[in-house]
Scaffold this motif. Sequence first.
Motif, PDB file in Angstrom:
ATOM      1  N   HIS A  69       0.817  -1.270   0.095  1.00 39.77           N
ATOM      2  CA  HIS A  69      -0.089   0.040   0.017  1.00 39.77           C
ATOM      3  C   HIS A  69       0.926   1.380  -0.137  1.00 39.77           C
ATOM      4  CE1 HIS A  69      -3.773   2.333   0.676  1.00 39.77           C
ATOM      5  NE2 HIS A  69      -3.165   2.837   1.553  1.00 39.77           N
ATOM      6  N   LYS A  70       1.124   1.990  -1.094  1.00 41.02           N
ATOM      7  CA  LYS A  70       1.637   3.164  -1.218  1.00 41.02           C
ATOM      8  C   LYS A  70       3.227   2.857  -1.091  1.00 41.02           C
ATOM      9  CE  LYS A  70      -1.894   6.429  -0.441  1.00 41.02           C
ATOM     10  NZ  LYS A  70      -2.651   7.691   0.460  1.00 41.02           N
ATOM     11  N   ASP A  71       3.824   3.198   0.019  1.00 39.56           N
ATOM     12  CA  ASP A  71       5.252   2.965   0.226  1.00 39.56           C
ATOM     13  C   ASP A  71       5.406   1.854   1.445  1.00 39.56           C
ATOM     14  OD1 ASP A  71       5.949   4.668  -1.880  1.00 39.56           O
ATOM     15  OD2 ASP A  71       6.304   6.451  -0.347  1.00 39.56           O
ATOM     16  N   ILE A  91      -6.392  -3.349   0.573  1.00 40.60           N
ATOM     17  CA  ILE A  91      -5.571  -3.275  -0.056  1.00 40.60           C
ATOM     18  C   ILE A  91      -5.635  -4.218  -1.413  1.00 40.60           C
ATOM     19  CG2 ILE A  91      -3.035  -3.432  -0.443  1.00 40.60           C
ATOM     20  CD1 ILE A  91      -2.691  -3.114   2.789  1.00 40.60           C
ATOM     21  N   GLU A  92      -5.400  -3.749  -2.409  1.00 40.99           N
ATOM     22  CA  GLU A  92      -5.553  -4.461  -3.700  1.00 40.99           C
ATOM     23  C   GLU A  92      -4.295  -5.102  -4.165  1.00 40.99           C
ATOM     24  OE1 GLU A  92      -7.042  -1.909  -6.793  1.00 40.99           O
ATOM     25  OE2 GLU A  92      -8.986  -1.280  -5.624  1.00 40.99           O
ATOM     26  N   THR A  93      -2.992  -4.785  -3.938  1.00 42.71           N
ATOM     27  CA  THR A  93      -1.810  -5.309  -4.562  1.00 42.71           C
ATOM     28  C   THR A  93      -1.212  -6.335  -3.337  1.00 42.71           C
ATOM     29  OG1 THR A  93      -1.602  -3.420  -5.668  1.00 42.71           O
ATOM     30  CG2 THR A  93       0.173  -4.713  -5.599  1.00 42.71           C
ATOM     31  N   SER A  94      -0.658  -7.584  -3.786  1.00 41.52           N
ATOM     32  CA  SER A  94      -0.270  -8.342  -2.617  1.00 41.52           C
ATOM     33  C   SER A  94       0.980  -9.193  -3.432  1.00 41.52           C
ATOM     34  CB  SER A  94      -1.101  -9.194  -1.951  1.00 41.52           C
ATOM     35  OG  SER A  94      -1.788 -10.186  -2.875  1.00 41.52           O
ATOM     36  N   PRO A 141      -1.132 -11.648  -7.826  1.00 46.58           N
ATOM     37  CA  PRO A 141      -2.258 -11.759  -8.365  1.00 46.58           C
ATOM     38  C   PRO A 141      -2.956 -10.529  -8.614  1.00 46.58           C
ATOM     39  CG  PRO A 141      -2.523 -12.315  -5.892  1.00 46.58           C
ATOM     40  CD  PRO A 141      -1.168 -12.148  -6.401  1.00 46.58           C
ATOM     41  N   GLY A 142      -2.837  -9.520  -9.742  1.00 47.66           N
ATOM     42  CA  GLY A 142      -3.399  -8.410 -10.105  1.00 47.66           C
ATOM     43  C   GLY A 142      -2.589  -7.028  -9.155  1.00 47.66           C
ATOM     44  N   GLY A 143      -3.587  -6.232  -9.172  1.00 46.34           N
ATOM     45  CA  GLY A 143      -3.054  -5.003  -8.603  1.00 46.34           C
ATOM     46  C   GLY A 143      -2.109  -4.026  -8.995  1.00 46.34           C
ATOM     47  N   GLY A 144      -1.792  -3.131  -8.352  1.00 45.97           N
ATOM     48  CA  GLY A 144      -0.652  -2.145  -9.018  1.00 45.97           C
ATOM     49  C   GLY A 144       0.571  -2.866  -9.315  1.00 45.97           C
ATOM     50  N   VAL A 145       1.487  -1.703  -9.922  1.00 45.99           N
ATOM     51  CA  VAL A 145       2.693  -2.007 -10.329  1.00 45.99           C
ATOM     52  C   VAL A 145       3.695  -2.283  -9.222  1.00 45.99           C
ATOM     53  CG1 VAL A 145       4.806  -1.812 -11.820  1.00 45.99           C
ATOM     54  CG2 VAL A 145       2.313  -1.476 -12.796  1.00 45.99           C
ATOM     55  N   ALA A 146       4.655  -3.288  -8.944  1.00 41.80           N
ATOM     56  CA  ALA A 146       5.562  -3.283  -8.041  1.00 41.80           C
ATOM     57  C   ALA A 146       7.020  -3.183  -8.520  1.00 41.80           C
ATOM     58  CB  ALA A 146       5.423  -4.675  -7.092  1.00 41.80           C
ATOM     59  N   SER A 205      12.741  -2.852  -6.280  1.00 44.12           N
ATOM     60  CA  SER A 205      13.226  -2.584  -4.801  1.00 44.12           C
ATOM     61  C   SER A 205      11.946  -3.043  -3.922  1.00 44.12           C
ATOM     62  CB  SER A 205      13.425  -0.948  -4.429  1.00 44.12           C
ATOM     63  OG  SER A 205      12.096  -0.432  -4.769  1.00 44.12           O
ATOM     64  N   THR A 206      10.565  -2.804  -4.176  1.00 47.38           N
ATOM     65  CA  THR A 206       9.614  -3.496  -3.285  1.00 47.38           C
ATOM     66  C   THR A 206       9.741  -4.995  -3.182  1.00 47.38           C
ATOM     67  OG1 THR A 206       8.471  -1.716  -3.672  1.00 47.38           O
ATOM     68  CG2 THR A 206       7.160  -3.524  -2.898  1.00 47.38           C
ATOM     69  N   ILE A 207       9.867  -5.590  -4.491  1.00 51.24           N
ATOM     70  CA  ILE A 207      10.225  -7.044  -4.705  1.00 51.24           C
ATOM     71  C   ILE A 207      11.113  -7.431  -3.739  1.00 51.24           C
ATOM     72  CG2 ILE A 207      10.480  -9.101  -6.008  1.00 51.24           C
ATOM     73  CD1 ILE A 207       7.623  -7.908  -6.216  1.00 51.24           C
ATOM     74  N   LYS A 208      12.406  -6.952  -3.915  1.00 48.11           N
ATOM     75  CA  LYS A 208      13.486  -7.422  -3.139  1.00 48.11           C
ATOM     76  C   LYS A 208      13.102  -7.159  -1.434  1.00 48.11           C
ATOM     77  CE  LYS A 208      17.116  -6.363  -6.509  1.00 48.11           C
ATOM     78  NZ  LYS A 208      18.169  -5.260  -6.949  1.00 48.11           N
ATOM     79  N   ALA A 209      12.362  -6.229  -1.175  1.00 40.95           N
ATOM     80  CA  ALA A 209      12.043  -6.005   0.197  1.00 40.95           C
ATOM     81  C   ALA A 209      11.252  -7.195   0.546  1.00 40.95           C
ATOM     82  CB  ALA A 209      11.417  -4.659   0.382  1.00 40.95           C
ATOM     83  N   CYS A 210      10.241  -7.643  -0.181  1.00 39.76           N
ATOM     84  CA  CYS A 210       9.787  -8.736   0.060  1.00 39.76           C
ATOM     85  C   CYS A 210      10.349  -9.892   0.432  1.00 39.76           C
ATOM     86  CB  CYS A 210       8.478  -8.895  -0.908  1.00 39.76           C
ATOM     87  SG  CYS A 210       7.118  -7.700  -1.002  1.00 39.76           S
ATOM     88  N   ILE A 211      11.198 -10.385  -0.560  1.00 40.74           N
ATOM     89  CA  ILE A 211      12.023 -11.487  -0.438  1.00 40.74           C
ATOM     90  C   ILE A 211      12.901 -11.634   0.878  1.00 40.74           C
ATOM     91  CG2 ILE A 211      14.049 -12.665  -1.389  1.00 40.74           C
ATOM     92  CD1 ILE A 211      12.991 -11.755  -4.182  1.00 40.74           C
TER      93      ILE A 211
END
Length: 381
Positions: free
Chosen positions: A303-305, A319-322, A339-344, A347-353
């Motif tokens: 969600h945003k940042d 929140i639509e993006t996960s 599954p859908g949502g906004g563009v990630a 850097s966000t993907i790396k933080a999730c990993i």
Amino acid sequence: MDGVCAFMNFSSFYSSQIEVLDFSFEPSSHNVFGIEIDLAGRGGINPRKPRLFHAKPKHPLPTQSAPRPLPTVRMTAGTDATAAGGLAGEMEVEAYRRLFPLAFFERHLRESVRPDARRLGEARATTVALGAVSSAHGSALVRLGDTAMLASIKLEVMSPPAETPDEGSVAVEFHMPPICSPLVRPGRPAEAAPVISKALEDVLMSSGMLNLKELCLISGKASWVAYLDVYCLNADGSLFDAALISVVAAFSHLEIPLVSVGDDGRVFTVGGNEGKTKYELVNREKRKLTLGDIPFPLTCALHKDSILADPTAEEESIIETSVTVVLDSSGRLVSIQKPGGGVASMSTIKACISLAKERGQKLKEILMDSVEATMEVDQTE
């Protein structure tokens, strides 16, 4: 004709004040939008005589010099005015939470805290109980916060397919009964069920956790089919995470039963000492599967940042993006699902990993503690 006029003023973020004023109007006439209406039937409607609407109060309005007395509240034993005020505050917060969920949620994010008091990157408490279903060959009950999953494995002897004569197989089915969520209607299959079933099967096959050759009994003639059923008992967010954890735990608890070959060449399961003397055993003792690298999941809501680990059902509805990241016990990436949502961003993907790596270590410790506790119980019995 008596009327009631209410004025509402939100004096703070969560609180509101409601002031009710009681008026009494003369029954002879009424005026709406400058048109005088004779209620007694003496003149009908006279649009040429516009005049302002004036109400004649039966009682004088409250003033600063003569405030209206507040109602007396009788407190029972063990309560006080502070408790009453706290209850009223909780009711106002809950009302605001339901009326303006996004504003309520973002107010917490500005303070880097979530509505359930967790930090943004903190997952909910997780428990694993092995052997929850005594009639299954392997089972586990997992609780991820208020989300509850039950996984059970039933083994049956089948003829292997010609393409893989020396391998067994796994059939995965994810169930969402109506009791798990008010969003699931009786008689209608949940839309998420087949999606989660396919995702579980893909992760199991691609992670390398299972060696299907260990499920072979007689090459080309008999092999095990593991029927894996996952039941969602309570759906409160991160369903795939809880489902995969329960699947991993159920396979760690799985015990291969004894099987024999009959006079007609048919392979069937046996139990007890009676089967050992009458029939030739294919496997001499019960055994467990040798598991490879175990996959551990983490779903992050974006969600945003802000990145929120292990979102609840309330957070998922806002929140639509996960992003769901699955890493194995060696830290290798198994899959990433969005599954859908906004563009990630990358850097966000790396933080999730990075959050998934930390989560995987904790889940590994929880699973090992559960296995050790089950072994101690079996030894005492």
